[in-house]
Enzyme design. Structure first.
Site, PDB file in Angstrom:
ATOM      1  N   PRO A  30       0.789  -1.229   0.000  1.00  0.00           N
ATOM      2  CA  PRO A  30       0.000   0.000   0.000  1.00  0.00           C
ATOM      3  C   PRO A  30       0.823   1.282   0.000  1.00  0.00           C
ATOM      4  O   PRO A  30       1.848   1.370   0.667  1.00  0.00           O
ATOM      5  CB  PRO A  30      -0.826  -0.112   1.290  1.00  0.00           C
ATOM      6  CG  PRO A  30      -0.120  -1.118   2.120  1.00  0.00           C
ATOM      7  CD  PRO A  30       0.529  -2.066   1.171  1.00  0.00           C
ATOM      8  N   ASN A  31       0.332   2.238  -0.756  1.00  0.00           N
ATOM      9  CA  ASN A  31       0.873   3.604  -0.884  1.00  0.00           C
ATOM     10  C   ASN A  31       2.132   3.685  -1.734  1.00  0.00           C
ATOM     11  O   ASN A  31       2.597   4.782  -2.023  1.00  0.00           O
ATOM     12  CB  ASN A  31       1.111   4.250   0.503  1.00  0.00           C
ATOM     13  CG  ASN A  31      -0.180   4.452   1.257  1.00  0.00           C
ATOM     14  OD1 ASN A  31      -1.109   5.034   0.719  1.00  0.00           O
ATOM     15  ND2 ASN A  31      -0.259   3.938   2.472  1.00  0.00           N
ATOM     16  N   ARG A  38       5.410  11.910  -3.293  1.00  0.00           N
ATOM     17  CA  ARG A  38       5.289  12.415  -1.919  1.00  0.00           C
ATOM     18  C   ARG A  38       6.484  11.909  -1.110  1.00  0.00           C
ATOM     19  O   ARG A  38       7.061  10.871  -1.438  1.00  0.00           O
ATOM     20  CB  ARG A  38       4.012  11.884  -1.243  1.00  0.00           C
ATOM     21  CG  ARG A  38       2.767  12.030  -2.053  1.00  0.00           C
ATOM     22  CD  ARG A  38       2.008  13.310  -1.748  1.00  0.00           C
ATOM     23  NE  ARG A  38       0.986  13.515  -2.785  1.00  0.00           N
ATOM     24  CZ  ARG A  38      -0.204  12.906  -2.801  1.00  0.00           C
ATOM     25  NH1 ARG A  38      -0.524  12.091  -1.841  1.00  0.00           N
ATOM     26  NH2 ARG A  38      -1.066  13.132  -3.777  1.00  0.00           N
ATOM     27  N   TYR A  43      11.522   8.264   0.784  1.00  0.00           N
ATOM     28  CA  TYR A  43      11.373   7.171  -0.179  1.00  0.00           C
ATOM     29  C   TYR A  43      12.001   7.438  -1.542  1.00  0.00           C
ATOM     30  O   TYR A  43      11.940   6.588  -2.430  1.00  0.00           O
ATOM     31  CB  TYR A  43       9.882   6.846  -0.338  1.00  0.00           C
ATOM     32  CG  TYR A  43       9.258   6.373   0.957  1.00  0.00           C
ATOM     33  CD1 TYR A  43       9.705   5.214   1.585  1.00  0.00           C
ATOM     34  CD2 TYR A  43       8.236   7.097   1.572  1.00  0.00           C
ATOM     35  CE1 TYR A  43       9.148   4.797   2.784  1.00  0.00           C
ATOM     36  CE2 TYR A  43       7.673   6.679   2.765  1.00  0.00           C
ATOM     37  CZ  TYR A  43       8.136   5.531   3.373  1.00  0.00           C
ATOM     38  OH  TYR A  43       7.597   5.103   4.556  1.00  0.00           O
ATOM     39  N   ASN A  94       7.616  -6.115  -1.228  1.00  0.00           N
ATOM     40  CA  ASN A  94       7.661  -5.040  -0.238  1.00  0.00           C
ATOM     41  C   ASN A  94       6.230  -4.864   0.242  1.00  0.00           C
ATOM     42  O   ASN A  94       5.424  -4.193  -0.415  1.00  0.00           O
ATOM     43  CB  ASN A  94       8.184  -3.735  -0.851  1.00  0.00           C
ATOM     44  CG  ASN A  94       8.244  -2.610   0.184  1.00  0.00           C
ATOM     45  OD1 ASN A  94       7.748  -2.751   1.295  1.00  0.00           O
ATOM     46  ND2 ASN A  94       8.847  -1.495  -0.199  1.00  0.00           N
ATOM     47  N   ALA A  97       3.308  -1.024   4.685  1.00  0.00           N
ATOM     48  CA  ALA A  97       2.813  -1.006   6.072  1.00  0.00           C
ATOM     49  C   ALA A  97       2.316  -2.378   6.528  1.00  0.00           C
ATOM     50  O   ALA A  97       2.359  -2.700   7.726  1.00  0.00           O
ATOM     51  CB  ALA A  97       1.704   0.034   6.209  1.00  0.00           C
ATOM     52  N   GLU A 118      12.300 -10.264   0.831  1.00  0.00           N
ATOM     53  CA  GLU A 118      11.602  -9.088   1.381  1.00  0.00           C
ATOM     54  C   GLU A 118      12.435  -7.836   1.091  1.00  0.00           C
ATOM     55  O   GLU A 118      13.646  -7.831   1.330  1.00  0.00           O
ATOM     56  CB  GLU A 118      11.427  -9.275   2.892  1.00  0.00           C
ATOM     57  CG  GLU A 118      10.711  -8.115   3.583  1.00  0.00           C
ATOM     58  CD  GLU A 118      10.581  -8.346   5.108  1.00  0.00           C
ATOM     59  OE1 GLU A 118      10.885  -9.469   5.594  1.00  0.00           O
ATOM     60  OE2 GLU A 118      10.197  -7.393   5.801  1.00  0.00           O
ATOM     61  N   HIS A 120      12.673  -3.477   1.414  1.00  0.00           N
ATOM     62  CA  HIS A 120      12.201  -2.177   1.903  1.00  0.00           C
ATOM     63  C   HIS A 120      13.099  -1.083   1.366  1.00  0.00           C
ATOM     64  O   HIS A 120      14.325  -1.243   1.332  1.00  0.00           O
ATOM     65  CB  HIS A 120      12.179  -2.127   3.437  1.00  0.00           C
ATOM     66  CG  HIS A 120      11.256  -3.136   4.018  1.00  0.00           C
ATOM     67  ND1 HIS A 120       9.890  -2.972   3.978  1.00  0.00           N
ATOM     68  CD2 HIS A 120      11.483  -4.340   4.581  1.00  0.00           C
ATOM     69  CE1 HIS A 120       9.318  -4.030   4.520  1.00  0.00           C
ATOM     70  NE2 HIS A 120      10.263  -4.890   4.890  1.00  0.00           N
ATOM     71  N   LEU A 121      12.484   0.002   0.963  1.00  0.00           N
ATOM     72  CA  LEU A 121      13.247   1.142   0.462  1.00  0.00           C
ATOM     73  C   LEU A 121      14.095   1.739   1.581  1.00  0.00           C
ATOM     74  O   LEU A 121      15.279   2.049   1.390  1.00  0.00           O
ATOM     75  CB  LEU A 121      12.284   2.206  -0.073  1.00  0.00           C
ATOM     76  CG  LEU A 121      11.434   1.758  -1.262  1.00  0.00           C
ATOM     77  CD1 LEU A 121      10.147   2.549  -1.330  1.00  0.00           C
ATOM     78  CD2 LEU A 121      12.231   1.909  -2.539  1.00  0.00           C
ATOM     79  N   ARG A 127      14.162   3.737  11.920  1.00  0.00           N
ATOM     80  CA  ARG A 127      12.907   4.486  11.995  1.00  0.00           C
ATOM     81  C   ARG A 127      12.144   4.122  13.280  1.00  0.00           C
ATOM     82  O   ARG A 127      12.715   3.567  14.210  1.00  0.00           O
ATOM     83  CB  ARG A 127      12.091   4.209  10.718  1.00  0.00           C
ATOM     84  CG  ARG A 127      12.872   4.615   9.448  1.00  0.00           C
ATOM     85  CD  ARG A 127      12.056   4.429   8.188  1.00  0.00           C
ATOM     86  NE  ARG A 127      10.919   5.328   8.179  1.00  0.00           N
ATOM     87  CZ  ARG A 127       9.920   5.251   7.303  1.00  0.00           C
ATOM     88  NH1 ARG A 127       9.947   4.301   6.370  1.00  0.00           N
ATOM     89  NH2 ARG A 127       8.917   6.096   7.349  1.00  0.00           N
TER      90      ARG A 127
HETATM   91  O1  CA2 Z   1      10.779   1.313   3.492  1.00  0.00           O
HETATM   92  C1  CA2 Z   1       9.858   0.684   2.952  1.00  0.00           C
HETATM   93  O2  CA2 Z   1       9.923   0.216   1.819  1.00  0.00           O
HETATM   94  C2  CA2 Z   1       8.536   0.524   3.704  1.00  0.00           C
HETATM   95  O3  CA2 Z   1       8.045  -0.798   3.403  1.00  0.00           O
HETATM   96  C3  CA2 Z   1       7.608   1.573   3.152  1.00  0.00           C
HETATM   97  C4  CA2 Z   1       6.264   1.617   3.858  1.00  0.00           C
HETATM   98  C5  CA2 Z   1       6.445   1.684   5.377  1.00  0.00           C
HETATM   99  O4  CA2 Z   1       5.189   1.605   6.019  1.00  0.00           O
HETATM  100  C6  CA2 Z   1       7.339   0.578   5.883  1.00  0.00           C
HETATM  101  O5  CA2 Z   1       7.505   0.749   7.277  1.00  0.00           O
HETATM  102  C7  CA2 Z   1       8.692   0.617   5.199  1.00  0.00           C
HETATM  103  C8  CA2 Z   1       5.439   2.828   3.408  1.00  0.00           C
HETATM  104  C9  CA2 Z   1       5.254   2.939   1.944  1.00  0.00           C
HETATM  105  C10 CA2 Z   1       4.574   4.234   1.646  1.00  0.00           C
HETATM  106  O6  CA2 Z   1       5.090   4.758   0.458  1.00  0.00           O
HETATM  107  C11 CA2 Z   1       4.918   6.084   0.210  1.00  0.00           C
HETATM  108  C12 CA2 Z   1       5.551   6.562  -0.902  1.00  0.00           C
HETATM  109  C13 CA2 Z   1       5.445   7.892  -1.197  1.00  0.00           C
HETATM  110  C14 CA2 Z   1       4.689   8.723  -0.393  1.00  0.00           C
HETATM  111  C15 CA2 Z   1       4.061   8.238   0.716  1.00  0.00           C
HETATM  112  C16 CA2 Z   1       4.175   6.898   1.012  1.00  0.00           C
END
Ligand code: CA2
Length: 172
Positions: A30-31, A38, A43, A94, A97, A118, A120-121, A127
């Protein structure tokens, strides 16, 4: 979807015999559709479509077929993982959340029996504490984090190694 009923090693042997490229499924949670639009300080500036394009390009260089999928819905991710059983050879995911909350995604990965990487960016350990727990950490082959969009390409190279190792095991 019907499954082949083969083990990973048998799938590898079948791929080898047919010369068909092995499929790696990459799932974005998600997102992640907002990437590059954003929160670039966390990210990065690379858009999801650019990541997917780079993955497919690297896949061609490595002799892999790359399928990508993004959803904001936990159920849709579970459905996609279930459909990968018997068709994809490695899962790269990935869960965003859902990493920190989803037993359903963990159970789907276990059920699909695909070796999983797995990604993660961000470095989740740098964090908030709630990001330190991953429901899937204990069932994946390995985890790549903190390298931004490059992490997906590292994961694809890891997937290639896993497939090669299965081929070697099938031929031994
Ligand atoms: O670091 C990562 O890849 C995460 O999986 C990204 C998730 C976060 O909840 C994890 O803790 C770590 C969030 C992805 C949201 O992506 C966005 C991208 C642009 C703007 C807002 C959110």
């Amino acid at each position: 979807m019907a499954t082949t009923g083969k083990t990973g090693a048998q799938e590898a042997a079948a791929d080898n015999a047919s010369q068909a490229p092995a499929t790696v499924l990459v799932i974005h949670g998600p997102n992640l559709n907002l990437l590059g639009q954003r929160e670039p300080e966390i990210y990065g500036r690379t858009r999801l479509a650019d990541i997917d394009r780079s993955l497919k390009q690297l896949g061609r260089e490595l002799g892999l077929k790359v399928e990508t999928f993004q959803s904001n819905s936990e159920g849709a991710i579970v459905d996609r993982i279930q459909r990968a059983r018997g068709s994809a050879r490695v899962l790269v995911i990935n869960p965003a959340a859902y990493t920190h909350t989803s037993v359903a995604i963990r159970d789907a990965i276990t059920a699909c029996e695909l070796p999983t990487v797995e990604v993660h960016l961000s470095n989740v350990y740098a964090r908030e504490p709630f990001r330190h727990h991953s429901t899937i950490a204990g069932i994946v082959v390995g985890r790549i984090m903190g390298f931004g969009a490059e992490g997906y390409l590292l994961a694809l190279r890891a997937a290639k190694r896993l497939i090669e190792a299965e081929h070697a095991a099938a031929e031994a």
